[in-house]
Design a protein around this motif. Structure first.
Motif, PDB file in Angstrom:
ATOM      1  N   ALA A 145     -36.398  11.424  28.590  1.00 50.33           N
ATOM      2  CA  ALA A 145     -37.220  10.292  28.223  1.00 50.33           C
ATOM      3  C   ALA A 145     -36.307   8.956  28.501  1.00 50.33           C
ATOM      4  N   PRO A 146     -37.129   7.864  28.587  1.00 44.87           N
ATOM      5  CA  PRO A 146     -36.149   6.637  28.573  1.00 44.87           C
ATOM      6  C   PRO A 146     -35.273   6.465  27.528  1.00 44.87           C
ATOM      7  N   ALA A 147     -34.104   5.800  27.891  1.00 41.77           N
ATOM      8  CA  ALA A 147     -32.921   5.388  26.671  1.00 41.77           C
ATOM      9  C   ALA A 147     -33.821   4.325  25.902  1.00 41.77           C
ATOM     10  N   ARG A 207     -38.079  -5.096  24.026  1.00 39.48           N
ATOM     11  CA  ARG A 207     -38.914  -4.578  24.836  1.00 39.48           C
ATOM     12  C   ARG A 207     -40.439  -4.429  24.271  1.00 39.48           C
ATOM     13  N   ASN A 260     -32.077  13.478  28.006  1.00 37.91           N
ATOM     14  CA  ASN A 260     -32.269  12.428  29.015  1.00 37.91           C
ATOM     15  C   ASN A 260     -33.487  12.548  29.928  1.00 37.91           C
ATOM     16  N   CYS A 284     -34.685  13.918  23.420  1.00 37.46           N
ATOM     17  CA  CYS A 284     -35.238  13.537  24.607  1.00 37.46           C
ATOM     18  C   CYS A 284     -34.624  12.259  24.930  1.00 37.46           C
ATOM     19  N   HIS A 285     -34.383  11.195  24.015  1.00 39.19           N
ATOM     20  CA  HIS A 285     -33.763   9.867  24.190  1.00 39.19           C
ATOM     21  C   HIS A 285     -32.238   9.775  23.771  1.00 39.19           C
ATOM     22  N   THR A 292     -47.992  10.739  28.868  1.00 39.28           N
ATOM     23  CA  THR A 292     -46.705  11.002  28.534  1.00 39.28           C
ATOM     24  C   THR A 292     -46.412  12.347  27.522  1.00 39.28           C
ATOM     25  N   ALA A 326     -34.940  -1.497  22.833  1.00 38.68           N
ATOM     26  CA  ALA A 326     -36.492  -1.013  22.316  1.00 38.68           C
ATOM     27  C   ALA A 326     -36.984  -2.264  21.523  1.00 38.68           C
TER      28      ALA A 326
END
Length: 157
Positions: A80-82, A89, A78, A64-65, A109, A86
């Motif tokens: 889910a967020p890259a 953040r 692609n 997903c990432h 989510t 991380a």
């Protein structure tokens, strides 16, 4: 002979210690989605975290990432967020909470809870009658969560 028994007892105790120190999924305490303390008391291994994140039968986060730090991953997702940045953040505690059960941080989510054992909807009962009835194990164990978090905190902008 008694020294052999003593040695066996020491080995058995050492092998059982990580399981004793591990926080069970039902005992995890979330503070605004974050898990402040390690689930195992043992530092995570970032290299093992990469293996978990890129293995289909384990976390398979890359389905997903996208992660620029892992350019050799075939067919990264692609949807889910890259995960680049991380570690900038979110704090380690926030990442531990997100990996364990992202729904505690991001309501709605579609990311699966990797360290949860109850509260699942089991549609198989209504459709096939074949939903599992036994207790479910978490997708990842506590040390695997710590390993993934150890890698994620290295992802800086």
């Amino acid at each position: 002979m008694s020294s052999h028994l003593w040695h066996a007892a020491v080995v058995a105790t050492a092998m059982a210690t990580p399981a004793i120190c591990e926080t069970a999924p039902k005992d995890v305490i979330y503070a605004e989605g974050a898990i402040e303390t390690s689930l195992t008391g043992v530092a995570g291994n970032p290299e093992e975290g990469v293996r978990i994140m890129t293995t289909n039968a384990l976390g398979n986060c890359v389905a997903c990432h996208q992660i620029a730090a892992l350019p050799d991953v075939e067919f990264p997702g692609n949807i889910a967020p890259a995960l680049d940045g991380a570690g900038d953040r979110w704090t380690e505690a926030e990442l531990r909470g997100i990996v364990s059960n992202a729904k505690m941080t991001f309501e709605g989510t579609f990311m699966p809870a990797f360290y949860k054992v109850d509260g699942f909807t089991r549609p198989g009962d209504g459709f096939t009658g074949k939903a599992a009835t036994e207790p479910l194990l978490p997708v990842l164990n506590a040390q695997q969560i710590e390993d993934v978090v150890a890698f994620l905190v290295t992802l800086k902008e």
